[in-house]
Design an enzyme around this catalytic site. Structure first.
Site, short mmCIF file in Angstrom:
data_model
loop_
_atom_site.label_atom_id
_atom_site.label_comp_id
_atom_site.label_asym_id
_atom_site.label_seq_id
_atom_site.Cartn_x
_atom_site.Cartn_y
_atom_site.Cartn_z
CE1 TYR A 30 1.07 -0.31 4.41
CE2 TYR A 30 -0.04 1.81 4.41
CZ TYR A 30 0.80 0.89 5.02
OH TYR A 30 1.36 1.19 6.23
CE LYS A 144 3.07 3.41 3.28
NZ LYS A 144 3.16 3.45 4.73
CD GLU A 176 10.10 1.98 10.39
OE1 GLU A 176 9.89 2.94 9.65
OE2 GLU A 176 9.89 0.80 10.06
CG LEU A 200 8.14 2.77 4.82
CD1 LEU A 200 7.75 1.51 4.08
CD2 LEU A 200 6.91 3.60 5.12
N1 PMP Z 1 7.58 3.99 9.04
C1 PMP Z 1 6.41 3.32 9.14
C2 PMP Z 1 6.41 1.96 9.76
C3 PMP Z 1 5.22 3.91 8.67
O1 PMP Z 1 4.06 3.24 8.75
C4 PMP Z 1 5.25 5.22 8.13
C5 PMP Z 1 4.01 5.90 7.67
N2 PMP Z 1 3.39 5.29 6.61
C6 PMP Z 1 6.48 5.87 8.03
C7 PMP Z 1 7.63 5.22 8.50
C8 PMP Z 1 6.60 7.25 7.44
O2 PMP Z 1 6.60 7.20 6.04
P1 PMP Z 1 6.05 8.41 5.16
O3 PMP Z 1 6.82 9.62 5.56
O4 PMP Z 1 6.31 8.01 3.76
O5 PMP Z 1 4.59 8.53 5.48
#
Ligand code: PMP
Length: 286
Positions: A30, A144, A176, A200
């Site tokens: 996603y 993702k 993270e 991610l």
């Molecule tokens: N890490 C994880 C596990 C996440 O779910 C998200 C948010 N989707 C992020 C980091 C941040 O990514 P982004 O800045 O692309 O939303």
């Protein structure tokens, strides 16, 4: 209104078969894309990460970038609000239950768009409360994937303690958040963990590093030890929907002075003005 496999429908009318591999196996990927003033933010970067996730699970991209762009434009136009966030979800389709990839099956494509509610000023003023936990997810957190059970359990731990996020540590290093990337400030230097299979690659993470670079904020991308997080001057959380937020308490201890810090204030301002610029059609950070 949502998009499902070629049709725009009211969400109440949308149906998928119970044998969808997303439902049976969590077999899909996603994206979440913020939309400001009806314009998707950093769209080409989100589409590139989508392609990376699809490659990671060996699923063919059902659409070209221009097809995705057109679908998203139509969906945003059909929904209310100048600022929205798009949730885009692709699964390996509907097939008799068997772990092996099915042959000749079309993927399921589902897209919805909801109003984007960025953190309220009060929360930005006090900062967020976070807890920490051992990162017990799989070793491909760079994909993702829609199978988010560990993230769900880890984030719920935070909710149960009236906290907003769970900061994750693996083998003594910070990876993270359960649903965000985390930055650390020490000695006035912004520290970011290096992108690898354990986190991610956040789109907001990239924007923050580009803004730090463009505005002369000292920064370093390197592995961050757990004790460096626990003795940080500032902790910042980033994601497409939360943008950039200060974390001012971790595991019931104040972070630094227990209030949003200087680097947060700078980056928040830079982020907001960068958003304004992209809405006017200029997306490069200089
Ligand atoms: N890490 C994880 C596990 C996440 O779910 C998200 C948010 N989707 C992020 C980091 C941040 O990514 P982004 O800045 O692309 O939303």
């Amino acid at each position: 209104m949502i998009y499902l496999n070629g049709d725009f429908l009211r969400i109440e009318e949308a149906r998928i078969p119970v044998l969808d591999r997303g439902f049976i196996f969590g077999d899909g990927v996603y994206e979440v894309i913020p939309v400001y003033s009806r314009k998707p933010f950093r769209l080409s970067e989100h589409l590139r990460r989508l392609q990376y996730s699809l490659d990671g699970i060996r699923l063919q991209n059902p659409h070209s970038d221009s097809e995705w762009t057109h679908l998203l434009e139509q969906l945003v136009a059909l929904n209310e609000g100048e600022d929205q966030y798009i949730y885009l979800h692709i699964t390996r389709g509907v097939a008799r239950r068997d772990h092996a990839f099915p042959h000749g099956v079309a993927p399921t494509v589902f897209i919805m768009s909801n109003p984007l509610l960025t953190p309220p000023p009060g929360l930005l003023h006090t900062g967020a409360v976070a807890i920490s936990a051992n990162d017990n997810r799989w070793l491909r957190c760079d994909i993702k994937a829609i199978s988010l059970l560990p993230n769900v359990l880890l984030r719920q731990m935070a909710i149960d303690e009236d906290a907003l996020e769970t900061v994750l540590f693996r083998d003594g290093f910070m990876t993270e958040g359960a649903a965000s990337n985390i930055f650390v400030v020490r000695n006035g230097i912004l520290l970011a963990p290096p992108k690898n299979h354990l986190m991610l690659p956040g789109i907001t993470y990239d924007v923050v590093l580009e803004l730090a670079q463009a505005n002369g904020i000292p920064h370093e991308v390197r592995a961050i030890k757990e004790h460096e997080v626990r003795t940080a001057e500032e902790l910042l959380l980033t994601s497409s929907t939360k943008e950039i937020m200060p974390i001012t308490r971790l595991d019931n201890q104040p972070v630094g002075e227990g209030k949003p810090g200087r680097i947060f204030a700078l980056l928040y301002q830079f982020y907001q003005s960068y958003k304004q610029t992209t809405m006017r059609g200029n997306s490069s950070i200089s």
